[in-house]
Every structure is written in structure tokens, then in C-alpha cells.
Motif scaffolding. Structure first.
Motif, PDB file in Angstrom:
ATOM      1  N   GLU A 214     -50.657  68.281  30.260  1.00 21.13           N
ATOM      2  CA  GLU A 214     -50.514  69.339  29.262  1.00 21.13           C
ATOM      3  C   GLU A 214     -49.087  69.883  29.198  1.00 21.13           C
ATOM      4  O   GLU A 214     -48.607  70.296  28.145  1.00 21.13           O
ATOM      5  CB  GLU A 214     -51.514  70.476  29.535  1.00 21.13           C
ATOM      6  N   THR A 217     -47.168  67.439  27.083  1.00 19.18           N
ATOM      7  CA  THR A 217     -47.589  67.560  25.684  1.00 19.18           C
ATOM      8  C   THR A 217     -46.995  68.807  25.045  1.00 19.18           C
ATOM      9  O   THR A 217     -46.535  68.783  23.894  1.00 19.18           O
ATOM     10  CB  THR A 217     -49.124  67.593  25.594  1.00 19.18           C
ATOM     11  N   GLN A 218     -46.981  69.899  25.781  1.00 25.84           N
ATOM     12  CA  GLN A 218     -46.373  71.137  25.270  1.00 25.84           C
ATOM     13  C   GLN A 218     -44.880  70.950  25.027  1.00 25.84           C
ATOM     14  O   GLN A 218     -44.332  71.445  24.037  1.00 25.84           O
ATOM     15  CB  GLN A 218     -46.611  72.276  26.260  1.00 25.84           C
TER      16      GLN A 218
END
Length: 233
Positions: A214, A217-218
Motif C-alpha cells: 500500500e 501504491t500510495q
């Protein structure tokens, strides 16, 4: 800080399969930097007259061996940082740059990474060897790495290069472990500075459930800042 190296000089390994990873890593370095960072890529397409080593079936990326050309690319002068493409920077590279120590020819995170033979991302080979992953983040004191000529990089065995057999052990300095945290291999500490998706990152379809995906992805989403649409009058 060495006067001739006021700002970090960074070389990122490039593999066309990880083009997006290189761009996200580059942005994450700049986003956290408190001072200018000079960033280049090691692309084989730009080194054809120098890098002539044939592809080895055990290498998992195009830059498996070309990374050791960094001191030559710098004219064996000053300091330079090499970093794998499959990483995400969470810290200020000025902090890492300040750790340069003239007592050493190279400084690395000295992992004790014991793995078994097999495969990792995209079916690439996973090869166990002593000092595995030490060469994925290397702070080079280029003037003391003159043994890494293009001829040596083209002809030395993979183990000779990655196990630093071109140096005496006392010439290999240690970096804090936060600067090369192996995601999926070890726990990620709160103060991690560089995440290393060594088993494969979420830019690969078969690695999207890798721990701490994550965060990557951020970081990728942060690359795009579309303009808000203006309402028509």
C-alpha cells in the motif's frame, strides 16, 4: 560532508520490466529530500560500447552486474550511491549521504539473508549466496574502487562481484539496517528509510499482495496531480 560531494549522487538500476518502479522510486527520493539529489539510471542501452557481458540465466534483472560500473561512470572520483529499482524511499537521502566514511571503499547494509533456491517475482531465479542483498544499496567511495574496471565487470563471476571479493573485508563499511529493509523477508521497522521489495513489488501482477504494498501504491498515486476541471460559465 566531503566538499567535492555536497549533494547525493545516485544511480538507479534500470530494467524495462520495472520502468514504473524506477519512476516511483525517483519521485520518492526527491519527495523526501532536504537538499538537491542528482539521479541517473544505469541503462544497458546506453552502455553498449562498455558493457559486453552476456546475459546470465541466473540474473533476475538487467542491472545485476552493470551496477558495478558506478565507480567507472564517476571517473573513480568522489562518492556515489547505487540502489536497486525495486525500492521505495521513505527517508531523506541527505541523512544517508552524511554517513560516508573515508575509511571504507564501500558501505552497505550487511544483511544475513538466508534463502533457498527457487523462484521469486515473474518466475525469476532466487539464488542463495553469502552476502546476499549487500550489493542492492551501495555507497561507493569511487576512488577506492578502481579494481572495478569495465573489463572486470564484464568478466568476473557473479559471486566475485556480489560477495565483494574485489575488496578486503576491512574495506567494507556498514550502513544502518533502516536503509535497506527487505520486505517480505524481515519485519519492517517504524523508522525504515528504504523499503526493498526484493521478492517482487506490486508493479508485478504476481506480487500485489506483498507486505507494505500500500505504501508503494500510495507513492505511485502521488505522482499524478490532475488539474481540477473548471466549470463552464
Amino acid at each position: 560532508m566531503t566538499p567535492t560531494d555536497p549533494f547525493p549522487r545516485v544511480f538507479i538500476g534500470f530494467d524495462p520490466r520495472e520502468d514504473v518502479a524506477v519512476n516511483v522510486l525517483t519521485d520518492s527520493m526527491q519527495r523526501h529530500a532536504s537538499a538537491p539529489v542528482q539521479i541517473a539510471q544505469i541503462r544497458l542501452s546506453q552502455l553498449r560500447s562498455v558493457y559486453t557481458r552476456p546475459h546470465n540465466p541466473l540474473q533476475s534483472t538487467e542491472f545485476s552486474f552493470s551496477r558495478f560500473l558506478v565507480p567507472w561512470l564517476c571517473g573513480y572520483e568522489g562518492w556515489a550511491l547505487f540502489i536497486d529499482a525495486d525500492m521505495l524511499c521513505l527517508g531523506d537521502l541527505a541523512e544517508l549521504w552524511a554517513l560516508r566514511d573515508d575509511r571504507y571503499a564501500v558501505q552497505v547494509v550487511k544483511h544475513q539473508h538466508d534463502c533457498e533456491s527457487g523462484t521469486k517475482f515473474q518466475g525469476m531465479p532466487q539464488t542463495p549466496y553469502r552476502r546476499k542483498n549487500w550489493s542492492s544499496v551501495m555507497l561507493f567511495n569511487c576512488g577506492r574502487c578502481k579494481a572495478l574496471t569495465p573489463q572486470v565487470v564484464n568478466t568476473a563471476s557473479g559471486l566475485e562481484l556480489h560477495q565483494f571479493q574485489w575488496l578486503e573485508d576491512g574495506e567494507i563499511g556498514e550502513l544502518p539496517p533502516q536503509w535497506n529493509v527487505l520486505v517480505g523477508v524481515q519485519d519492517v521497522p517504524e523508522d525504515a528509510r528504504i523499503l526493498h521489495y526484493t521478492l517482487g513489488g506490486p508493479w508485478f501482477d504476481d506480487c500485489q499482495t506483498m507486505p507494505r504494498s500500500e505504501l508503494w501504491t500510495q507513492a505511485r498515486q502521488a505522482l499524478n496531480h490532475p488539474l481540477a476541471l473548471q466549470a463552464s460559465s
